[in-house]
Enzyme design. Structure first.
Site, mmCIF file in Angstrom:
data_model
loop_
_atom_site.group_PDB
_atom_site.id
_atom_site.type_symbol
_atom_site.label_atom_id
_atom_site.label_comp_id
_atom_site.label_asym_id
_atom_site.label_seq_id
_atom_site.Cartn_x
_atom_site.Cartn_y
_atom_site.Cartn_z
ATOM 1 N N ARG A 71 49.344 -53.674 129.354
ATOM 2 C CA ARG A 71 48.515 -52.928 130.357
ATOM 3 C C ARG A 71 48.777 -53.667 131.810
ATOM 4 O O ARG A 71 48.278 -53.084 132.821
ATOM 5 C CB ARG A 71 46.962 -53.267 129.776
ATOM 6 N N VAL B 80 44.432 -42.904 129.619
ATOM 7 C CA VAL B 80 44.984 -43.823 128.614
ATOM 8 C C VAL B 80 44.673 -45.270 128.775
ATOM 9 O O VAL B 80 44.106 -45.700 129.767
ATOM 10 C CB VAL B 80 46.345 -43.350 128.721
ATOM 11 N N GLU B 81 45.061 -45.874 127.700
ATOM 12 C CA GLU B 81 44.950 -47.281 127.624
ATOM 13 C C GLU B 81 43.560 -47.620 128.019
ATOM 14 O O GLU B 81 43.445 -48.828 128.589
ATOM 15 C CB GLU B 81 45.857 -48.117 128.294
ATOM 16 N N GLY B 82 42.240 -46.961 127.744
ATOM 17 C CA GLY B 82 41.077 -47.437 127.922
ATOM 18 C C GLY B 82 40.763 -46.370 129.222
ATOM 19 O O GLY B 82 40.947 -46.780 130.329
#
Length: 819
Positions: A378, A500-502
């Protein structure tokens, strides 16, 4: 008045000691000396004696460890144990994962700036630079985003082959396994460059080098797994994806309904112990073309084949695509983006225990593995993509605003457009520094849990804001899709990276401050660990040490926040040159304010704080802006503090400071305990809020940098793909800027001569002929104006299509994939 002087001496000594964070014994010695000196110089000796005696009693109680622990620390430890918020397994794992870098200093209230400035400047090796200049440049040149997104809904076959042959999927894989073995900084630079020409390319290359089988194998894989899979991942024989998100639990790995049951089954002619899996995942990038699936699921052992524990917990496994029971191949259509994304499903899928990443030893440790690896991935892919697209939009918008003219003026000269350009310039500068800082942290060996969430949230959010301004500047040019459009797809796809990714809305309200307040705080995590020690004496001793360190820290931050507020941070020691020193002092002020607000909120709200999401979000905003501003100052320092960059740095810094004050103000005005909010306001803002957004004058200087060739603009554009070409209209427009500026005096001279000449009915070529014959312009100037007209036409032209051409693959992506 007799007692006023010794009390004033006591108070003044306390303020000085707290500001400088002197140890308690030195504070006591300083105060005693000051009281004696005051009495000797004429203060009332009786009053001084009374104050001194009371101070001595308090000092003895605090300085003698046995007394302090018995009468002060022990009751506080009992109270603390009762109010300590219970941590879920998810929260405990998240706190144990990751490292703390300079972001920890921002919670200290007194950052040690030398630690930041002494960090090595990120740099590429010769091999990494050659890759950027060679294969990466070639791959960008192959990009045709209109063909990719509209005609094929996929990359061209030759592009896929080039990616695999040049090991773009193996950037993070060490050379011993056939990968490129690049640093995190090189990874960042590659993704940033790809994102400046094609979001499809950056996503396709970024995901295998981010959270997925490759990263997980590197950290946890068994030797056999590494030897088998890593070489195949590096050269593209295997294309990976990772299945975490499902329809019901989203990305919450602790609540996923996907299960694996330990059982025995036939495998390659033998009966072995393995796992029978049932799963339903969606939004999985690269799934439609993946040959190797990483899967998160909850592992159960009802028959005790692995031991007594029945619910083993979240586990991770590798599943080949052709495993019986795996269903894969359909595609999602995420806002018409062409990168591969789709669902994966499985019913009664059996794999041996050797499919567990890390083997049986790592069964049940999947959440910890994911959290640790997610911080690394991330930190790079999404921040670098946001930085690349935002910098491209800012730089090319500046060129477009200079070339495009309305009412006889470059549109960039209109104040409304100039205001948008200034925002783009400052914000692109900020997130460029932020993306570089987090990548550099990973390259130094850190696992930046908190900075990764800051970078993911702000690079994607600010990146979307920059694209929005670029769309406004371009008007119809940005709206009409086609081969000439270089903004529309970025604008269309911006919400994807936000989600995306949280999802960003959750990242801001839950993760940034929620994780940072405990992980980065110099005392809180130590106190929590001390309170949970088994040995009573050790628990009391450790809690005492950390508690009183915390108390001194809290008092110091209150004093420092008030002092900096009273003096507007104009007084105090700070690093930097004469220009940036004031910026460091301002960050000292807001660091102290953040620490004060954090301690107060945690003390008074306790476990309820994590449910006060708006308060958490605002305090997270303060932390984020402090980190972004620190990253900008670090970048400015690394680049030799160039004078030409000052308008960009100043705009971005003033914007960050203004946002800090807005966030602090919102937190204080809405603090659940109103009298405490009022008191804190007097400490943080003794003269009220004073920070203002960047001024119009500063915005004019920042915007001007985008609209003319200069060193600052070149540094902002560094790392982008701006090579002119048939499929890179942005690169073509950027290349026209210098010639367009050189032609402006001739253009103005010719326009002035045309006025009243009666040639309005003639076309432009005939007007130029007349101008040469009348001596208004020379033959060479005529050629210059013709070239300017051609460049302007290329810059402003949009595409049109036959109706049949608009029925492209992007409208029927799912039917094409299934066919």
């Amino acid at each position: 008045m007799g007692i006023a002087v010794p009390i004033l001496i006591l108070l003044l000594a306390g303020l000085i000691a707290a500001y400088h964070r002197l140890p308690l014994w030195l504070y006591a010695l300083l105060t005693a000396t000051a009281l004696v000196a005051g009495a000797w110089l004429g203060a009332n000796r009786t009053a001084s004696g009374v104050v001194g005696a009371l101070f001595a009693l308090a000092a003895i109680a605090l300085l003698v460890p046995a007394l302090r622990r018995r009468f002060i620390t022990r009751p506080l430890l009992d109270f603390y144990t009762r109010i300590l918020p219970p941590l879920t397994d998810t929260e405990r794992t998240a706190l144990q994962a990751g490292t703390v870098g300079f972001e920890g200093e921002l919670f200290s209230g007194k950052p040690r700036w030398k630690l930041l400035l002494d960090q090595p400047k990120p740099a590429l090796t010769a091999e990494e630079q050659a890759f950027l200049d060679g294969p990466c440049e070639q791959l960008c040149g192959m990009a045709d985003e209109w063909d990719t997104t509209h005609v094929r809904a996929d990359l061209a076959p030759e592009t896929w082959e080039f990616i695999q042959r040049n090991k773009f999927f193996g950037m993070i894989i060490p050379k011993q396994y056939g990968g490129l073995g690049f640093s995190a900084y090189a990874h960042h630079r590659v993704i940033q460059k790809l994102a400046s020409i094609s979001s499809t390319l950056s996503a396709t290359v970024g995901v295998p080098n981010s959270l997925g089988p490759g990263e997980l194998l590197l950290h946890y894989g068994t030797p056999e797994q590494k030897d088998h899979y890593l070489p195949r991942l590096a050269d593209g024989r295997e294309i990976p994806c990772f299945g975490l998100t499902g329809p019901f639990a989203g990305s919450d790995a602790t609540a996923i309904p996907d299960v694996g049951i330990v059982c025995t089954h036939e495998w390659n002619g033998a009966r072995v112990v393995g796992i029978r899996l049932s799963f339903d995942k969606r939004y999985i990038t690269l799934a439609p073309v993946a040959t190797l699936i990483g899967l998160a699921f909850r592992l159960y052992d009802p028959d005790g084949l692995l031991g007594e524990k029945k619910d083993i917990g979240i586990s991770l496994a590798l599943i080949p695509r052709d495993t019986p029971g795996v269903e894969i191949g359909q595609r999602h259509c995420p806002l018409n983006a062409a990168f591969m994304n789709g669902p994966i499903r499985g019913r009664d899928v059996f794999v041996p225990l050797s499919a567990l990443i890390g083997g049986e030893e790592y069964a049940g440790r999947g959440w910890q593995m994911l959290v640790e690896v997610l911080s690394i991935g991330r930190s790079i892919t999404l921040p670098s993509s946001g930085s690349g697209s935002a910098k491209m939009a800012a730089v090319v918008s500046g060129a477009y605003a200079r070339i495009r003219k309305q009412f006889g003026l470059s549109i960039g000269r209109f104040e409304g457009v100039e205001e948008a350009l200034a925002r783009m310039a400052g914000k692109a500068y900020a997130i460029s520094a932020l993306a570089q800082a987090t990548a550099a942290a990973v390259a130094r060996g850190e696992n930046p849990a908190v900075p990764s969430t800051i970078a993911k949230y702000h690079c994607t959010t600010i990146g979307r804001e920059v694209i929005q301004d670029a769309m406004d500047v371009h008007g119809g040019k940005g709206i009409i899709l086609g081969p000439r459009n270089y903004l529309g797809r970025n604008w269309q796809h911006a919400p994807i990276s936000i989600t995306v990714e949280g999802a960003n809305i959750m990242t801001r309200s839950l993760m940034i401050f929620g994780q940072g307040a405990i992980l980065c705080h110099p005392w809180v995590l130590k106190e929590m660990k001390a309170a949970q020690l088994d040995d009573p004496q050790q628990r009391l001793r450790e809690f005492d040490r950390n508690l009183f360190g915390h108390v001194g820290y809290a008092i110091s931050n209150a004093v420092r926040a008030w002092w900096f507020g009273c003096t507007a941070a104009r007084i105090g020691m700070a690093p930097g040159d004469a220009y940036t020193r004031r910026y460091f002092r301002k960050l000292d002020r807001y660091s102290a304010a953040l620490a004060l607000l954090t301690d107060t909120a945690m003390l008074l709200l306790g476990g309820k704080l994590k449910f006060r999401e708006k308060l958490s979000a605002r305090l997270g905003d303060v932390l984020s802006e402090l980190y972004i501003a620190s990253s900008m100052l670090k970048r400015h320092h690394d680049e030799g503090e160039p004078v030409a960059d000052r308008p960009l740095l100043a705009w971005a810094f003033h914007d960050a400071v203004h946002r800090i004050e807005v966030a602090c103000s919102g937190a204080l005005r809405n603090f659940p305990i109103r009298p405490v909010g009022w008191l804190l306001w007097l400490l943080v803002f003794p003269w009220g809020r004073r920070a203002q957004p960047p001024s119009d004058r500063l915005g004019h200087r920042a915007a001007a940098l985008l609209m003319s060739p200069n060193d600052a603009r070149d540094r902002l554009a560094a790392g982008l793909y701006l090579t002119p070409g048939p499929h890179n209209p942005a690169g073509r427009i950027d290349s026209y800027l210098e010639k367009a500026i050189l032609a402006e005096p001739v253009e103005r001279k010719f326009a002035k001569a045309l006025k009243g000449a009666g040639l309005d009915a003639l076309d432009y070529a005939a007007q130029l002929d007349a101008g040469v014959q009348a001596g208004w312009i020379t033959v060479e100037e005529r050629r210059q104006l013709e070239e300017l007209r051609a460049m302007t036409l290329d810059a402003i032209s949009v595409d049109d299509f036959d109706a049949s051409e608009l029925v492209g693959a992007c409208w029927n992506v799912c039917s094409i994939a299934s066919a």
